[in-house]
Motif scaffolding. Structure first.
Motif, PDB file in Angstrom:
ATOM      1  N   GLU A  53       0.817  -1.208   0.000  1.00 54.04           N
ATOM      2  CA  GLU A  53       0.000   0.000   0.000  1.00 54.04           C
ATOM      3  C   GLU A  53       0.854   1.262   0.000  1.00 54.04           C
ATOM      4  O   GLU A  53       0.442   2.290  -0.545  1.00 54.04           O
ATOM      5  CB  GLU A  53      -0.960  -0.008   1.190  1.00 54.04           C
ATOM      6  N   TYR A 113       3.747   1.273  -1.453  1.00 54.75           N
ATOM      7  CA  TYR A 113       4.531   1.049  -2.673  1.00 54.75           C
ATOM      8  C   TYR A 113       6.024   1.173  -2.404  1.00 54.75           C
ATOM      9  O   TYR A 113       6.788   1.757  -3.172  1.00 54.75           O
ATOM     10  CB  TYR A 113       4.093   1.995  -3.789  1.00 54.75           C
ATOM     11  N   CYS A 128      -0.882   0.228  -9.903  1.00 54.23           N
ATOM     12  CA  CYS A 128      -1.226  -0.285  -8.572  1.00 54.23           C
ATOM     13  C   CYS A 128      -0.766   0.651  -7.451  1.00 54.23           C
ATOM     14  O   CYS A 128      -1.099   0.417  -6.283  1.00 54.23           O
ATOM     15  CB  CYS A 128      -0.592  -1.660  -8.354  1.00 54.23           C
ATOM     16  N   ARG A 129      -0.003   1.673  -7.766  1.00 54.09           N
ATOM     17  CA  ARG A 129       0.449   2.603  -6.726  1.00 54.09           C
ATOM     18  C   ARG A 129      -0.760   3.218  -6.012  1.00 54.09           C
ATOM     19  O   ARG A 129      -1.749   3.564  -6.642  1.00 54.09           O
ATOM     20  CB  ARG A 129       1.315   3.692  -7.358  1.00 54.09           C
ATOM     21  N   ASN A 130      -0.655   3.332  -4.706  1.00 54.80           N
ATOM     22  CA  ASN A 130      -1.739   3.880  -3.860  1.00 54.80           C
ATOM     23  C   ASN A 130      -2.976   2.987  -3.831  1.00 54.80           C
ATOM     24  O   ASN A 130      -4.089   3.466  -3.597  1.00 54.80           O
ATOM     25  CB  ASN A 130      -2.123   5.301  -4.308  1.00 54.80           C
ATOM     26  N   SER A 131      -2.780   1.699  -4.065  1.00 54.02           N
ATOM     27  CA  SER A 131      -3.894   0.757  -3.974  1.00 54.02           C
ATOM     28  C   SER A 131      -4.316   0.537  -2.527  1.00 54.02           C
ATOM     29  O   SER A 131      -3.613   0.912  -1.587  1.00 54.02           O
ATOM     30  CB  SER A 131      -3.494  -0.596  -4.582  1.00 54.02           C
ATOM     31  N   ARG A 132      -5.464  -0.112  -2.371  1.00 53.17           N
ATOM     32  CA  ARG A 132      -5.939  -0.545  -1.068  1.00 53.17           C
ATOM     33  C   ARG A 132      -6.213  -2.042  -1.135  1.00 53.17           C
ATOM     34  O   ARG A 132      -6.801  -2.542  -2.106  1.00 53.17           O
ATOM     35  CB  ARG A 132      -7.224   0.193  -0.661  1.00 53.17           C
ATOM     36  N   HIS A 171      -8.383  -6.240  -4.060  1.00 53.05           N
ATOM     37  CA  HIS A 171      -7.390  -5.222  -4.413  1.00 53.05           C
ATOM     38  C   HIS A 171      -8.090  -4.130  -5.224  1.00 53.05           C
ATOM     39  O   HIS A 171      -8.606  -4.389  -6.312  1.00 53.05           O
ATOM     40  CB  HIS A 171      -6.283  -5.896  -5.217  1.00 53.05           C
ATOM     41  N   TYR A 172      -8.108  -2.911  -4.666  1.00 49.24           N
ATOM     42  CA  TYR A 172      -8.711  -1.756  -5.333  1.00 49.24           C
ATOM     43  C   TYR A 172      -7.619  -0.772  -5.720  1.00 49.24           C
ATOM     44  O   TYR A 172      -6.709  -0.501  -4.929  1.00 49.24           O
ATOM     45  CB  TYR A 172      -9.701  -1.053  -4.405  1.00 49.24           C
ATOM     46  N   LYS A 173      -7.706  -0.210  -6.922  1.00 49.25           N
ATOM     47  CA  LYS A 173      -6.751   0.813  -7.345  1.00 49.25           C
ATOM     48  C   LYS A 173      -7.458   2.165  -7.396  1.00 49.25           C
ATOM     49  O   LYS A 173      -8.687   2.244  -7.528  1.00 49.25           O
ATOM     50  CB  LYS A 173      -6.151   0.473  -8.703  1.00 49.25           C
ATOM     51  N   TRP A 196     -11.801   4.215  -5.022  1.00 45.14           N
ATOM     52  CA  TRP A 196     -10.960   3.121  -5.518  1.00 45.14           C
ATOM     53  C   TRP A 196     -11.853   2.117  -6.243  1.00 45.14           C
ATOM     54  O   TRP A 196     -12.985   1.871  -5.818  1.00 45.14           O
ATOM     55  CB  TRP A 196     -10.225   2.437  -4.374  1.00 45.14           C
ATOM     56  N   TRP A 255      -9.478  -3.992  -8.896  1.00 42.69           N
ATOM     57  CA  TRP A 255      -8.327  -4.317  -9.737  1.00 42.69           C
ATOM     58  C   TRP A 255      -8.081  -5.825  -9.779  1.00 42.69           C
ATOM     59  O   TRP A 255      -7.869  -6.383 -10.831  1.00 42.69           O
ATOM     60  CB  TRP A 255      -7.086  -3.585  -9.231  1.00 42.69           C
TER      61      TRP A 255
END
Length: 334
Positions: A221, A223, A264-268, A283-285, A294, A297
């Motif tokens: 998360e 990154y 995917c940067r700053n995903s949750r 996985h949410y982007k 978000w 993903w």
């Protein structure tokens, strides 16, 4: 409703409930056979339909459980009537370089899919623990190399622990045929599994494993590729079905994440109850259109080996998989 009608409805409910007590184990069996959680659910539903229609002819010569397994096997064999087998990206080609262009996605029937723990495991912790190893993605993919009848025999004998005679009865063959097929299946599996990713069974009570998973979430998360690669096994594999591309090794994973995978940067990562007996996340982007939103993903499934992560599996078919895992199609932080 008449008294006769009341009794008939009661009998119907009792019979259907007796079927339901076996739903999860039958779903797990069908999943091992078919490699698809959706096809496994369909197979179990068809099993119950066939069982209900033929219930009057069930004379109790075997247990209800064995009878349902026999029907499920026949359903699965019908569904496997073709050469296509499901696989993982690493079963189809060697690893790609991290700067490789994404190839065209393959149809969903090509891939082994994840299965939610809740579809495959009952409430009994001991039963769940014994089932986890044979629901690993690598095991399910390896089993797909077997012809359908050998697949059924291997699972019945070595996973479900049915006797040779019970297995022979379910498949309507001789015990000698069962034993012969089992030997051939074992030989094939020993060759295939030499190339499979090793993964340990995951337990929520294992503090080291929980810390490893927590550290992964923090690193991903934020990154932080340095922190992330420190958690990865030397031959870690990252895959993203439906793309037939995968990369191997911590440095290549980091390079991929900073290149092609930088969206995917700053995903949750939203923890799930698990998939295939392993830690899993929704996985949410970040949305490109609305701050604070978000969007789906992947269903992300980790594979663990000791104190490291040996597999990063990102299943990108979110339209199918997010509802299966009970996830909303958007995520907002409070």
């Amino acid at each position: 409703m008449s008294e006769k009608g009341d009794r008939s409805a009661t009998v119907t409910d009792e019979v259907l409930q007796s079927f339901e007590t076996h739903r999860r184990e039958l779903c797990a069996y069908a999943y091992r056979m078919l490699g698809s959680s959706f096809e496994a659910e369909d197979a179990v539903q068809e099993t119950f339909t066939r069982a209900w229609k033929s219930y009057d002819g069930f004379e109790g010569r075997s247990s209800l459980r064995s009878w349902l397994y026999k029907i499920t096997t026949n359903v699965c064999l019908d569904m496997l009537d073709g050469p296509q087998r499901r696989a993982r990206p690493m079963d189809l080609s060697g690893p790609s370089t991290p700067d490789s262009q994404l190839p065209a996605p393959e149809p969903d029937y090509v891939w082994v899919e994840p299965i939610p723990n809740g579809l495959a495991f009952g409430a009994d912790p001991a039963e769940a623990a014994s089932a986890k190893d044979t629901l690993r993605l690598a095991f399910v993919a390896a089993v797909q190399h077997l012809p359908a009848s050998q697949r059924a025999i291997l699972i019945m004998r070595e996973v479900l622990r049915f006797s040779a005679s019970e297995t022979a009865d379910m498949l309507e063959v001789s015990p000698a045929s069962v034993n012969s097929a089992l030997q051939r299946a074992r030989a094939t599996m020993s060759k295939v599994q030499e190339k499979s990713t090793v993964s340990d069974a995951f337990s929520e009570t294992d503090e080291q494993q929980r810390k490893l998973v927590d550290d992964f979430v923090k690193a991903f998360e934020s990154y932080d590729m340095t922190a992330l690669t420190d958690l990865l096994k030397a031959d870690v594999a990252l895959s993203m079905p439906p793309f037939p591309l995968w990369v191997s090794g911590p440095e290549n994973v980091a390079a991929f994440m900073l290149g092609t995978g930088q969206a995917c940067r700053n995903s949750r990562l939203i923890p799930l109850a698990g998939a295939n007996g392993q830690p899993a996340f929704g996985h949410y982007k970040p949305s490109d259109e609305e701050p604070g939103l978000w969007t789906p993903w992947s269903i992300t499934v980790l594979e663990l080996d000791g104190s490291t992560i040996s597999g990063l599996n990102f299943f990108l078919d979110t339209e199918k998989l997010f509802p299966l895992f009970g996830l909303p199609m958007e995520y907002r932080e409070n």
